[in-house]
Design a protein around this motif. Structure first.
Motif, PDB file in Angstrom:
ATOM      1  N   ARG A 265       7.559 -12.608   4.016  1.00  0.00           N
ATOM      2  CA  ARG A 265       6.971 -11.900   2.876  1.00  0.00           C
ATOM      3  C   ARG A 265       7.824 -10.711   2.474  1.00  0.00           C
ATOM      4  O   ARG A 265       8.350  -9.999   3.316  1.00  0.00           O
ATOM      5  CB  ARG A 265       5.570 -11.397   3.227  1.00  0.00           C
ATOM      6  N   GLU A 266       7.921 -10.521   1.185  1.00  0.00           N
ATOM      7  CA  GLU A 266       8.587  -9.322   0.678  1.00  0.00           C
ATOM      8  C   GLU A 266       7.652  -8.141   0.853  1.00  0.00           C
ATOM      9  O   GLU A 266       6.435  -8.288   0.730  1.00  0.00           O
ATOM     10  CB  GLU A 266       8.911  -9.490  -0.818  1.00  0.00           C
ATOM     11  N   PRO A 267       8.196  -6.958   1.134  1.00  0.00           N
ATOM     12  CA  PRO A 267       7.325  -5.777   1.238  1.00  0.00           C
ATOM     13  C   PRO A 267       6.569  -5.554  -0.074  1.00  0.00           C
ATOM     14  O   PRO A 267       7.090  -5.797  -1.152  1.00  0.00           O
ATOM     15  CB  PRO A 267       8.303  -4.631   1.490  1.00  0.00           C
ATOM     16  N   THR A 268       5.330  -5.133   0.049  1.00  0.00           N
ATOM     17  CA  THR A 268       4.503  -4.874  -1.121  1.00  0.00           C
ATOM     18  C   THR A 268       4.984  -3.617  -1.819  1.00  0.00           C
ATOM     19  O   THR A 268       5.285  -2.618  -1.174  1.00  0.00           O
ATOM     20  CB  THR A 268       3.030  -4.693  -0.697  1.00  0.00           C
ATOM     21  N   THR A 269       5.066  -3.695  -3.137  1.00  0.00           N
ATOM     22  CA  THR A 269       5.458  -2.520  -3.907  1.00  0.00           C
ATOM     23  C   THR A 269       4.376  -2.222  -4.934  1.00  0.00           C
ATOM     24  O   THR A 269       3.603  -3.103  -5.314  1.00  0.00           O
ATOM     25  CB  THR A 269       6.797  -2.732  -4.633  1.00  0.00           C
ATOM     26  N   MET A 270       4.327  -0.971  -5.375  1.00  0.00           N
ATOM     27  CA  MET A 270       3.362  -0.544  -6.391  1.00  0.00           C
ATOM     28  C   MET A 270       4.136  -0.044  -7.594  1.00  0.00           C
ATOM     29  O   MET A 270       5.235   0.494  -7.447  1.00  0.00           O
ATOM     30  CB  MET A 270       2.513   0.621  -5.889  1.00  0.00           C
TER      31      MET A 270
ATOM     32  N   GLU B 206       0.851   3.913  -8.048  1.00  0.00           N
ATOM     33  CA  GLU B 206       1.101   4.817  -6.921  1.00  0.00           C
ATOM     34  C   GLU B 206       0.574   6.216  -7.237  1.00  0.00           C
ATOM     35  O   GLU B 206      -0.047   6.863  -6.391  1.00  0.00           O
ATOM     36  CB  GLU B 206       2.597   4.877  -6.619  1.00  0.00           C
ATOM     37  N   ALA B 207       0.782   6.678  -8.464  1.00  0.00           N
ATOM     38  CA  ALA B 207       0.282   8.000  -8.869  1.00  0.00           C
ATOM     39  C   ALA B 207      -1.246   8.045  -8.809  1.00  0.00           C
ATOM     40  O   ALA B 207      -1.833   9.039  -8.362  1.00  0.00           O
ATOM     41  CB  ALA B 207       0.779   8.351 -10.268  1.00  0.00           C
ATOM     42  N   LYS B 208      -1.904   6.954  -9.236  1.00  0.00           N
ATOM     43  CA  LYS B 208      -3.370   6.892  -9.167  1.00  0.00           C
ATOM     44  C   LYS B 208      -3.858   6.971  -7.729  1.00  0.00           C
ATOM     45  O   LYS B 208      -4.821   7.663  -7.423  1.00  0.00           O
ATOM     46  CB  LYS B 208      -3.885   5.593  -9.808  1.00  0.00           C
ATOM     47  N   LEU B 209      -3.192   6.229  -6.855  1.00  0.00           N
ATOM     48  CA  LEU B 209      -3.576   6.225  -5.447  1.00  0.00           C
ATOM     49  C   LEU B 209      -3.386   7.610  -4.832  1.00  0.00           C
ATOM     50  O   LEU B 209      -4.269   8.117  -4.137  1.00  0.00           O
ATOM     51  CB  LEU B 209      -2.769   5.189  -4.668  1.00  0.00           C
ATOM     52  N   VAL B 210      -2.250   8.235  -5.100  1.00  0.00           N
ATOM     53  CA  VAL B 210      -1.987   9.573  -4.567  1.00  0.00           C
ATOM     54  C   VAL B 210      -3.038  10.553  -5.066  1.00  0.00           C
ATOM     55  O   VAL B 210      -3.577  11.352  -4.289  1.00  0.00           O
ATOM     56  CB  VAL B 210      -0.562  10.043  -4.934  1.00  0.00           C
ATOM     57  N   LYS B 211      -3.384  10.461  -6.341  1.00  0.00           N
ATOM     58  CA  LYS B 211      -4.402  11.362  -6.898  1.00  0.00           C
ATOM     59  C   LYS B 211      -5.745  11.150  -6.203  1.00  0.00           C
ATOM     60  O   LYS B 211      -6.431  12.106  -5.841  1.00  0.00           O
ATOM     61  CB  LYS B 211      -4.540  11.137  -8.402  1.00  0.00           C
ATOM     62  N   ARG B 212      -6.128   9.890  -6.010  1.00  0.00           N
ATOM     63  CA  ARG B 212      -7.411   9.597  -5.351  1.00  0.00           C
ATOM     64  C   ARG B 212      -7.425  10.125  -3.917  1.00  0.00           C
ATOM     65  O   ARG B 212      -8.410  10.713  -3.463  1.00  0.00           O
ATOM     66  CB  ARG B 212      -7.688   8.102  -5.352  1.00  0.00           C
TER      67      ARG B 212
END
Length: 131
Positions: A64-69, A74-80
């Protein structure tokens, strides 16, 4: 030992770990400065540690290739996550084993660099502590 366990002698493990270290030290410095989690998703094949990973880790992880965002996701996740960490904490007496938590954090301090390895990206901005 149980089937999901393996015994490894230290004198066998240490050279395997050194071989992995040597393998990743061959990467260009610029790549290594991105932080070890950006490129060392698993040990390279062909040594004891890789054999253990292949035996005990998630099946098919090498294929599997590493998952990327996307940068937006990524900004939404960091904010949450930042909003979550600003919430009041519960005291020991308020925690109940019967309740199911939606989220939980355990804060740890991580050095940006440890030994010859960047654990976090070299250019990561220092965050002020919010006490």
């Amino acid at each position: 030992m149980r089937p999901d366990q393996a015994f490894v002698w230290g004198m066998d493990l240490k050279p395997a770990l050194n071989a992995i270290n040597d393998h990743f030290l061959q990467l260009p410095e610029r790549e290594r400065e991105r932080g070890i989690s950006a490129f060392a998703h698993s040990p390279p094949p062909g040594n004891l540690v890789a054999e253990l990973w292949d035996r005990f880790m998630r099946r098919g992880y090498r294929d599997r290739e590493p998952t990327t965002m996307s940068p937006e996701d990524e900004a939404k996740l960091v904010k949450r996550l930042e909003e979550f960490t600003k919430q009041p904490t519960l005291g020991q007496s308020e925690i109940s084993a019967e309740e199911e938590a939606e989220m939980m954090t355990i804060a740890r301090m991580v050095r940006k660099k440890r030994g010859s390895w960047w654990q976090l990206p070299k250019d990561l901005k220092e965050q002020p502590e919010n006490d």
